[in-house]
Scaffold this active site. Structure first.
Site, PDB file in Angstrom:
ATOM      1  CG  HIS A  10      38.644  41.023  42.122  1.00 53.96           C
ATOM      2  ND1 HIS A  10      37.693  42.011  41.578  1.00 53.96           N
ATOM      3  CD2 HIS A  10      39.724  41.896  42.842  1.00 53.96           C
ATOM      4  CE1 HIS A  10      38.431  43.109  41.519  1.00 53.96           C
ATOM      5  NE2 HIS A  10      39.424  43.347  42.327  1.00 53.96           N
TER       6      HIS A  10
ATOM      7  CB  CYS B 266      37.505  45.398  44.199  1.00 54.06           C
ATOM      8  SG  CYS B 266      39.259  46.010  44.089  1.00 54.06           S
TER       9      CYS B 266
ATOM     10  CD  GLU C  81      35.425  39.579  40.289  1.00 55.85           C
ATOM     11  OE1 GLU C  81      35.083  39.553  41.452  1.00 55.85           O
ATOM     12  OE2 GLU C  81      36.239  40.460  39.958  1.00 55.85           O
TER      13      GLU C  81
END
Ligand code: MN
Length: 234
Positions: A208, A106, A210
């Protein structure tokens, strides 16, 4: 254990660092030891942080000061932490001299692009309007789709030509930095992932992973790759 350094967000009001825990758990799931980098203006500490770790994650966060890519701030530009910009740009450049691997997520991919001499759209709705909403802060897992460039590191890790991704950004790459190549594009033509033309072990992602990794093995493989690459140099 293979140690991965992770930057953090600076809460200006409360003078606190914070980091979404999904970055931490994705590294631990991959078998690595995550450590948080302090925010400081001490250059010796910046250098020592990189010397101590085997790999790095440049995480999401505040907007990069547009002066770093030669522009004036537009009103739609969001919160800026110049101290973090200075530290992360130094960290990025020193990291590259060590050949240690990194994931840039990001804000991270934006930092990577700016450090490589590229530019950003400061605000997508203002400067590059599109009918896809890239700023979906309730984080649906399939905010939009990306096409993944064949014969790239990213393609070898994800293992398919397209992927649904989450999307929580109002800025995005405009001009690509030197030495980078595009490894994923959104359907409306924005660069959503980059890597190095010369094969340096660094990967930039506008989404993202994660947040997706707990349920999506393809996204977890990005973190597994980081720890594996870091292990080669440990
Ligand atoms: Mn997006």
């Amino acid at each position: 254990m293979i140690t991965i350094g992770i930057g953090a967000n600076w809460d200006t009001q409360r003078k606190r660092l914070n980091i979404p825990n999904d970055y931490i758990t994705a590294v631990i799931r991959a078998g690595g030891l995550p450590v948080l980098f302090p925010l400081t203006d001490n250059e010796a500490v910046w250098k020592a942080m990189i010397d101590k770790v085997d790999g790095v994650i440049f995480p999401g966060g505040e907007d990069i000061h547009p002066r770093e890519f030669g522009e004036e701030v537009i009103p739609q530009c969001d919160e800026i932490v110049p101290e973090r910009d200075a530290q992360e740009l130094y960290t990025y450049r020193y990291l590259l001299s060590t050949r240690k691997p990194f994931l840039a997520i990001c804000r991270g991919i934006q930092l990577m692009n700016v450090a490589q001499g590229g530019t950003l759209y400061q605000d997508i709705p203002t400067q590059a309007p599109t009918n896809i909403n890239h700023s979906q802060n309730d984080t649906p897992t399939d905010a939009h789709k990306v096409s993944i460039t064949p014969d790239t590191l990213l393609h070898s890790l994800i293992g398919s030509d397209t992927s649904p991704v989450n999307s929580r950004h109002h800025q995005v790459i405009k001009d690509l930095g030197k030495g980078l190549k595009v490894s994923a594009m959104s359907e409306d033509g924005f660069i959503e992932a980059v890597e190095f033309a010369d094969g340096y072990p660094g990967l930039g992602l506008q989404w993202h992973p994660e947040n997706l990794a707990p349920h999506d093995p393809a996204m977890q493989r990005l973190f597994d790759w980081l720890i594996k690459e870091a292990g080669k140099r440990a």
